[in-house]
Enzyme design. Sequence first.
Site, PDB file in Angstrom:
ATOM      1  N   LEU A 161       0.997  -1.311  -0.013  1.00 39.07           N
ATOM      2  CA  LEU A 161       0.338  -0.201  -0.174  1.00 39.07           C
ATOM      3  C   LEU A 161       0.987   0.998  -0.422  1.00 39.07           C
ATOM      4  CD1 LEU A 161      -2.744  -1.189   2.112  1.00 39.07           C
ATOM      5  CD2 LEU A 161      -2.781  -1.091   0.404  1.00 39.07           C
ATOM      6  N   GLY A 162       2.376   0.943   0.442  1.00 32.85           N
ATOM      7  CA  GLY A 162       3.023   2.314   0.521  1.00 32.85           C
ATOM      8  C   GLY A 162       3.607   1.772   1.494  1.00 32.85           C
ATOM      9  N   GLY A 197       8.124   4.096   2.968  1.00 32.61           N
ATOM     10  CA  GLY A 197       8.173   5.234   4.146  1.00 32.61           C
ATOM     11  C   GLY A 197      10.057   4.644   4.629  1.00 32.61           C
ATOM     12  N   GLY A 198      10.608   6.140   5.133  1.00 29.66           N
ATOM     13  CA  GLY A 198      12.111   5.403   5.501  1.00 29.66           C
ATOM     14  C   GLY A 198      12.024   4.743   6.557  1.00 29.66           C
ATOM     15  N   VAL A 254       3.716  -0.779   4.420  1.00 31.41           N
ATOM     16  CA  VAL A 254       1.973  -1.218   4.752  1.00 31.41           C
ATOM     17  C   VAL A 254       2.213  -1.957   3.170  1.00 31.41           C
ATOM     18  CG1 VAL A 254       0.338  -0.560   5.197  1.00 31.41           C
ATOM     19  CG2 VAL A 254       2.481   1.051   5.734  1.00 31.41           C
ATOM     20  N   ASP A 290       4.996  11.043  16.610  1.00 30.71           N
ATOM     21  CA  ASP A 290       5.215  11.629  15.105  1.00 30.71           C
ATOM     22  C   ASP A 290       3.025  11.998  13.919  1.00 30.71           C
ATOM     23  OD1 ASP A 290       6.166  10.879  12.646  1.00 30.71           O
ATOM     24  OD2 ASP A 290       5.837   8.698  13.120  1.00 30.71           O
ATOM     25  N   PRO A 346       1.065  15.103   8.191  1.00 30.39           N
ATOM     26  CA  PRO A 346       0.191  14.004   7.020  1.00 30.39           C
ATOM     27  C   PRO A 346       0.566  13.152   7.025  1.00 30.39           C
ATOM     28  CG  PRO A 346       1.075  16.852   6.441  1.00 30.39           C
ATOM     29  CD  PRO A 346       1.479  16.430   7.803  1.00 30.39           C
ATOM     30  N   ALA A 347       1.480  12.289   6.936  1.00 30.10           N
ATOM     31  CA  ALA A 347       1.593  10.756   6.074  1.00 30.10           C
ATOM     32  C   ALA A 347       1.051   9.713   7.421  1.00 30.10           C
ATOM     33  CB  ALA A 347       2.914  10.872   5.776  1.00 30.10           C
ATOM     34  N   ASP A 385       0.082   5.485  13.443  1.00 27.55           N
ATOM     35  CA  ASP A 385       1.317   5.001  14.117  1.00 27.55           C
ATOM     36  C   ASP A 385       1.268   5.885  15.341  1.00 27.55           C
ATOM     37  OD1 ASP A 385       1.931   3.147  11.742  1.00 27.55           O
ATOM     38  OD2 ASP A 385       3.057   4.526  10.879  1.00 27.55           O
TER      39      ASP A 385
END
Length: 463
Positions: free
Chosen positions: A18-19, A21-22, A26, A140, A143-144, A158
């Site tokens: 789904l995506g 990041g650093g 996911v 944390d 927007p993400a 998260d």
Amino acid sequence: MTQQGQLIGGRYRLIRPLGSGGMGQVWKALDETLDSDVAIKELWLPPATAAAERAERLQRAAREARNAAKLRDHPNVVTVHDVVVENEAPWIVMQLVSGGTLQERLAKKGPLSVDAAAKVSEALLKALDAAHRAGIVHRDVKPANVMVDASGGILLTDFGIAANQADQGLTGTGVVIGSAPYLSPERARGEKGKAAGDLFSLGTTLYEAVEGVSPFHRETATGSLHAVAYDEAPPPKRAGRLTPLITRLLEKDQDRRPKISEALALLDPSLPATKRETVATPRAPQKPKSAQKPKSPAKSTAPQKPKSAAKSAAPRPKSPATVAKPSTSGTSAAGSSGGGSGAFMGWLFVAAVVLAILYGENEAFADWVSEGLHGDVSSAQVGDCVHWVPPEGNEQRGWVQVPCWSAATGFTVLERRAGSNCGIPAIVRNTTAKQEIPVYGPGNRTDYLCVMPKPENDSDDDS
């Protein structure tokens, strides 16, 4: 290497990514035990992580997942179902949200309207309130990590997991990792994150949601950290009624940020804007700048622009006696207003006398007052008096018109010439002798005021 179709924890079958990041990736997955779709996040650990540090991070991930699970019933929090370990890496099993992140929404469609941003604000404030009451600090908010579901619902995800994996923070060696623009100032300085830090990060998120840009994003992570810690966000232009809320959330001093109950009150659309602003903690009053004696004036080559009509239209008192002189006929205003009102008027009268005397006799006080309270020099005529206020820092100052009885009076207007200068020889220009002041005349014509020092200061003038 993780692959589609892989079974995680003997239960969760990976369907598609789904995506990422650093800190991880996911996936959409199928819970084969319950035959339901879930989201599952793989948290990546640095390959060179020591065994002891790896074990500690696994324990931390499990602990944070358990904390987030305490909020599973909150409508604005993505539910955490489980935490499993696969190949010595933690996986967090969460509610699958049909939609996308706020970050994706902003990238595709641009900034939110004020009403839409207010809805996001309310949802996130309520989610953070539930977390803080449970003793959980998110650390944390960005927007993400804000999900927008297909029906428009807002959910925070998260909780504490990415933050505990050094995302958005400083590692032991001081290397910046993650989304530094969303840190709180205290975390940017290396301090421990507290609940107030979540509110600052929320302010940054809301600012970006309505303005379309992150207020503290810079070219490098170090630059972003510095901006978070020391730079003020540019004043919002599109935030409307959300401006007081966003401004307060972005206070550098965490003690000045609003409590969540105050923040929710600032969202109330039925509250007038002035009332919303009064919820803010009042700032300490600024001390007045120290008075300065006028320096030798420098001749300006550009004509002085007129000031606002409100200043130039103010009547000029002729002398201290005119200001202070009470009425001698009939009943005084103080005496006719009763005891309390009379005392007040008496004190007001005394104050007016003292201020008038100071303004007429004390040069330092008169100079300080003249910095911003006097008339437009463009309207000065023959016989009027003017004063030079030296520039200070970036402040634009220059000639102002003052009452001739003021202690600040330095020059008297001898002549006003339309469209031609005063013919003063260059050798005496830019001194404390005669001066010529370019000003705006009718129709934007440049006129010149020919001025000379006050008579008592003009002993050295040979004219």
